[in-house]
Enzyme design. Structure first.
Site, PDB file in Angstrom:
ATOM      1  N   GLU A 268     109.926 -17.069 110.686  1.00 43.58           N
ATOM      2  CA  GLU A 268     109.773 -18.534 110.723  1.00 43.58           C
ATOM      3  C   GLU A 268     108.723 -18.873 109.677  1.00 43.58           C
ATOM      4  O   GLU A 268     107.532 -18.686 109.895  1.00 43.58           O
ATOM      5  CB  GLU A 268     109.330 -19.006 112.104  1.00 43.58           C
ATOM      6  CG  GLU A 268     109.245 -20.520 112.179  1.00 43.58           C
ATOM      7  CD  GLU A 268     108.554 -21.023 113.444  1.00 43.58           C
ATOM      8  OE1 GLU A 268     108.851 -22.158 113.875  1.00 43.58           O
ATOM      9  OE2 GLU A 268     107.702 -20.302 113.993  1.00 43.58           O
ATOM     10  N   HIS A 337     115.073 -24.306 119.236  1.00 41.29           N
ATOM     11  CA  HIS A 337     114.283 -24.745 120.388  1.00 41.29           C
ATOM     12  C   HIS A 337     113.186 -25.743 120.030  1.00 41.29           C
ATOM     13  O   HIS A 337     112.569 -26.325 120.922  1.00 41.29           O
ATOM     14  CB  HIS A 337     113.648 -23.532 121.066  1.00 41.29           C
ATOM     15  CG  HIS A 337     112.669 -22.827 120.187  1.00 41.29           C
ATOM     16  ND1 HIS A 337     113.042 -22.133 119.055  1.00 41.29           N
ATOM     17  CD2 HIS A 337     111.314 -22.718 120.239  1.00 41.29           C
ATOM     18  CE1 HIS A 337     111.976 -21.637 118.466  1.00 41.29           C
ATOM     19  NE2 HIS A 337     110.914 -21.968 119.165  1.00 41.29           N
TER      20      HIS A 337
END
Length: 563
Positions: A268, A337
């Site tokens: 990420e 998410h």
């Protein structure tokens, strides 16, 4: 006429399993409840593995299921080698890993090592005293005149520093105050992290999604940032994102952990650019296999306030597609998410729900890279606006809501922001069927299910050949069957068109054209040549043939041609 659909010289390809995989992200708390406590769990995932196998999934990524006080839904870890009690036991995890492997699938875990929970034993010991052996495992500083050491803002709002009254020093937290940042400058910290990583890899997991990894290196903490708008705390990404020296840590972690196993690693990596691909995800030098970037997400989020800028969206995708074609690898996604539901954000959930959910799916799914599907995306799940801020669980949502109120915004206007931006929109339970609580649980779930669950659910769509779920299954089969979608070149055919996203994939002697209208209005499209070939997939129930250079696309129409 010079045709646009010409054979393209191919780049050198290196085949590997994680490039050819279809990945599926699970938020365990909201996936499936096996024991009737209203919370999803590991045994619940095992119960649904046949569904994922039938869907065509190769890799499952599970959000954190480690021990945690749950301030940030598991991303505040208090024990890296323990399982959160609500999710089950380590024996349950071992059973899950075995069941995944028995079906020929792989299992990725979230690796969260920018920070821990403030309840992790490392931090508990660190805050005991200024002289604690683990004091330097975290980032502690003296305040300035009763104020934090600097004016850096946390990503979750407010100051990035929290005062510890026992020692009268502040600790740094890029995220929640219950998520103190580890000090990666300390070699003992890095060794402890690597030991933990290898423990999981030796257990047999197949890799990691590496959370917030671009934040592990910080600039000197005596740096104050200018505040042109007079805000007390200033956005500080430039102080703790992709800072010079970070690759020394990443390369060390790779040498001592990842490089010793046949695994898949996904970073990420907020704020990186394709020019840095070689060090982040290059075949030889990259610290990881692939990375999630956020550029297209930023464009999508802007569509809350104005129509989606399709031209800019295409420019961003083209930058990453071309930038990583030779060096690096894309991780493809439109939901996760930390976002909201794509069909609610950039689709038309009221008038063209099925069309926009499938068009958005086709838009990204056949690009160069490994596609990720977030749970519920494959049935077109929508945002879930809840009536009160007290109905929300997400710490960032609550912090931002009350910060807006403190700055003078009305409660209703602040709730409007919540409804459109809260991460809880994607964290409501999966809608499995039309039974009470959408088949997720036998009791009231930890978060409410969407009010449309009786019609918008997996069971109903599994019976419908024209459903969003059926469309995703077909896309997965096509992607698996055709190497072109994995290893082929990418070219944006109409970069300046304001509605249509049209791109070509080519590999060896095969070529495909992906055509999507990303708006709720008809789109007139003029191609450089007549499309000659076979219509392989469309979301239109009664598609009109294209036999001219100029043709009309219906709202959110999507087509895939074999040229």
């Amino acid at each position: 006429m010079e045709t646009a659909f010409r054979r393209v010289e191919q780049q050198t390809v290196t085949r590997t399993w994680w490039k050819e995989a279809i990945a599926y992200q699970i938020y365990p708390r909201s996936f499936n409840d096996s024991n009737g406590d209203g919370i999803g769990d590991l045994r619940g995932i095992i119960e649904k593995l046949d569904y994922l196998e039938d869907l065509g999934i190769d890799v499952i990524w599970i959000c954190p299921m480690y021990k945690s006080p749950n301030d940030d839904n598991g991303y505040d870890i208090s024990d890296y080698q323990g399982i959160m009690e609500e999710f089950g036991t380590m024996e349950d995890f071992d059973a899950l890993l075995q069941a995944v492997h028995a079906r020929g699938m792989k299992l990725l875990l979230d690796l969260v090592v920018n920070h821990t929970s403030d309840e992790h034993p490392w931090f508990v010991e660190s805050r005991q005293s200024i002289d604690s052996p683990k004091r330097d495992w975290y980032i502690w500083r003296d305040g300035q005149g009763g104020e934090p050491p600097n004016n850096w803002a946390s990503i979750f709002g407010g100051s990035a520093w929290e005062l510890d009254p026992e020692t009268n020093q502040y600790y740094l937290h890029v995220f929640s105050k219950k998520q103190p940042d580890l000090n990666w400058e300390n070699g003992d910290v890095r060794t402890a992290v690597y030991d933990m990583v290898n423990w999981w890899l030796d257990k047999g997991i197949d890799g990691f999604r590496v959370d917030a990894i671009s934040h592990i290196k910080k600039k000197p903490t005596d740096t104050m940032l200018p505040s042109p708008d007079g805000k007390k705390y200033v956005t500080a990404f430039s102080m703790y994102s992709n800072i010079d020296g970070i690759h020394e840590y990443l390369q060390e972690m790779k040498r001592k952990t990842f490089a010793n196993y046949d695994i898949m690693t996904v970073g990420e990596t907020n704020g990186i650019e394709p020019e840095a691909a070689d060090l982040w995800m290059g075949a030889d030098n990259g610290a990881m296999n692939m990375a999630f970037h956020f550029d297209h997400v930023d464009i999508m989020r802007q569509s809350r306030l104005a129509p989606l800028d399709v031209v800019e969206l295409k420019r961003i995708f083209d930058k990453w597609q071309q930038g990583l074609l030779e060096t690096g690898w894309n991780a493809l996604y439109i939901e996760n998410h930390d976002m909201v539901r794509a069909v609610s954000l950039v689709g038309d959930e009221n008038h063209y729900w099925r069309e926009s959910a499938t068009a958005l799916g086709m838009m990204y799914f056949f690009m160069h890279g490994t596609p990720f599907i977030y749970q519920g995306q494959e049935i077109g799940m929508k945002n879930v606006p809840l009536p009160s801020i007290h109905d929300y669980d997400d710490v960032a949502t609550k912090n931002e809501y009350f910060e807006r109120i403190a700055n003078g915004m009305s409660e209703i206007d602040s709730m409007q922001q919540v409804w459109g931006t809260s991460r809880d929109n994607v964290r409501t339970p999966i809608q499995w069927d039309a039974s009470p609580h959408a088949g997720f649980s036998t009791v009231t779930p930890w978060m409410p299910v969407h009010e449309e669950y009786e019609t918008l659910n997996v069971e109903a769509q599994a019976k419908d050949a024209h459903s969003i779920l059926s469309f995703y299954k077909t896309m997965i089969r096509l992607r698996r069957a055709e190497e072109t979608f994995t290893y082929g070149s990418y070219r944006d055919v109409l970069p300046d068109h304001r509605q249509a996203f049209v791109y070509e994939r080519a590999f060896e002697d095969k070529r495909f054209l992906i055509v999507t209208n990303l708006t709720a209005n008809p789109a007139t499209v003029t191609l450089p040549d007549v499309v000659t070939g076979t219509l392989v997939l469309t979301n239109e129930l009664d598609p009109e043939p294209i036999d001219t250079e100029t043709f009309l696309l219906k709202p959110f129409e999507a087509r895939l041609y074999r040229l």
